[in-house]
Design an enzyme around this catalytic site. Structure first.
Site, mmCIF file in Angstrom:
data_model
loop_
_atom_site.group_PDB
_atom_site.id
_atom_site.type_symbol
_atom_site.label_atom_id
_atom_site.label_comp_id
_atom_site.label_asym_id
_atom_site.label_seq_id
_atom_site.Cartn_x
_atom_site.Cartn_y
_atom_site.Cartn_z
ATOM 1 N N HIS A 71 20.452 -2.954 38.760
ATOM 2 C CA HIS A 71 20.402 -2.155 37.547
ATOM 3 C C HIS A 71 21.837 -1.809 36.850
ATOM 4 C CE1 HIS A 71 16.040 -2.197 38.814
ATOM 5 N NE2 HIS A 71 15.870 -2.006 37.629
ATOM 6 N N HIS A 128 18.496 3.915 45.537
ATOM 7 C CA HIS A 128 19.988 3.612 45.984
ATOM 8 C C HIS A 128 20.757 4.974 46.207
ATOM 9 C CE1 HIS A 128 19.898 -0.773 44.606
ATOM 10 N NE2 HIS A 128 19.132 -0.120 43.217
#
Length: 279
Positions: free
Chosen positions: A9, A60
Site C-alpha cells: 500500500h 504492518h
C-alpha cells in the site's frame, strides 16, 4: 494471509502520488500553481494516512512502512529514468502489442506459488491487465490528436473536468461490467473446446473448487473419424501433460481480460467519446 515486508500500500501510494505531482509540475501553466500546491498537500496527507492506517490496523510494522517508502521512491526514480524510452517504444516500436501481451502472460506464468493461498496473485493479475490495456490503447491512440490538458485554475476548466467525470465514469464501469459478463461466458466454452480442465475460485460458482472438462459427447468406436480425432486429442493432452496436472484457474484469465478492457476504456474509449461530444 500475506507477508508484511514491504507494505505494498505504501509503495503504490508513494509511486502514484509522486508521479502525479511530477506530471502536474510539467503543466503548471495549464493547471496553475494553486492547484499544484493544493494537490501536493492533499497527496501528502493521503500518504501519511495510508501509512499510519496500515500500522493502526495491525497489518504492518514501522519497518514494513519504511521499506515501502524506500522501495516506492526507488521504483519511481527508476521509472522516471526510462519512461521516455518506453513511451518511444510503445508509440514507434515494432511488434509492440504481441511483445507486451507475451510479457504479460509470462509474468503471470512466472509468478511464484506461495505455500499458503494469498490474494497477492489476484492483485498481480489485475495490475498486469491494467498495464496491458494501457499499452494497447496508447499504441492505438497515436493515430488520434493529442489530448489537451485541462486548465483547472478556472471555473470553465473545472466544469469541463466535472462533465468528463460524470460521463467517463459510467462509460468505464459499464465497459468493465459488460466485458466481465462476456468473458465469463466465452472462456469456459473455449477451454471446453480445447479440452482443458478448469476451475473457478470466485467468478463461476458451478466450477468453484473443482476441475471440470466439458465433453462434446461420447466417441463412437465404430466411427473411424471420431476415434481418430479422440486419439489425436489424447496425444495432444499427453504432450501438454505438465500444464494439465491441475485444473486451470479460469479466474486468472477473466481478471486479466476485464482489467485490460477497463484501462483500455479509460485511455482510448472515453477520450474518443469526449472528442465526439466536444469535451
Amino acid at each position: 494471509m500475506e507477508f508484511g515486508l514491504p507494505s505494498s500500500h505504501t509503495i503504490n501510494t508513494i509511486c502514484l502520488s509522486m508521479y502525479l505531482l511530477r506530471y502536474l509540475s510539467r503543466h503548471l501553466d495549464e493547471i496553475g500553481s494553486n492547484v499544484f500546491w493544493l494537490t501536493a498537500v492533499a497527496l501528502s496527507a493521503i500518504v501519511v494516512m495510508v501509512a499510519y492506517g496500515r500500522m493502526y490496523l495491525g497489518m504492518h510494522t514501522p519497518v514494513d512502512i519504511a521499506a515501502g517508502i524506500v522501495i516506492g521512491i526507488s521504483l519511481l526514480v527508476f521509472w522516471c529514468s526510462i519512461e521516455d524510452y518506453v513511451d518511444l517504444f510503445i508509440l514507434q516500436g515494432e511488434n509492440v502489442l504481441s511483445f507486451w501481451t507475451s510479457i504479460s502472460l509470462l509474468l503471470l506464468a512466472a509468478y511464484p506459488a506461495p505455500a499458503q493461498p494469498t490474494p497477492s496473485f489476484e492483485y498481480h493479475t489485475a495490475f498486469t491487465g491494467v498495464v496491458l490495456g494501457v499499452v494497447w490503447a496508447t499504441y492505438r491512440m497515436k493515430h488520434y490528436l493529442p489530448t489537451e490538458v485541462l486548465f483547472m485554475g478556472t471555473w470553465a476548466g473545472s466544469l469541463l473536468l466535472i462533465k468528463r467525470l460524470l460521463i467517463g465514469l459510467p462509460i468505464v464501469l459499464t465497459t468493465k461490467t459488460i466485458s466481465k459478463a462476456l468473458v465469463i461466458l466465452i472462456f469456459p466454452w473455449v477451454c471446453a473446446w480445447a479440452g482443458v480442465s478448469i476451475r473457478s475460485s470466485s467468478y463461476i460458482s458451478k466450477l468453484n473448487g473443482h476441475g471440470n472438462v466439458a465433453k462434446r459427447g461420447k466417441v463412437d468406436p465404430s466411427n473411424t473419424q471420431e476415434s481418430l480425432e479422440s486419439k489425436k486429442n489424447l496425444c495432444w493432452l499427453k504432450l501438454c501433460a505438465p500444464i494439465y496436472q491441475e485444473p486451470l484457474d479460469i479466474d486468472t484469465g477473466i481478471r486479466l481480460f476485464q482489467y485490460a478492457v477497463l484501462s483500455w476504456s479509460v485511455v482510448e474509449l472515453a477520450p474518443y467519446i469526449f472528442e465526439r461530444l466536444n469535451l
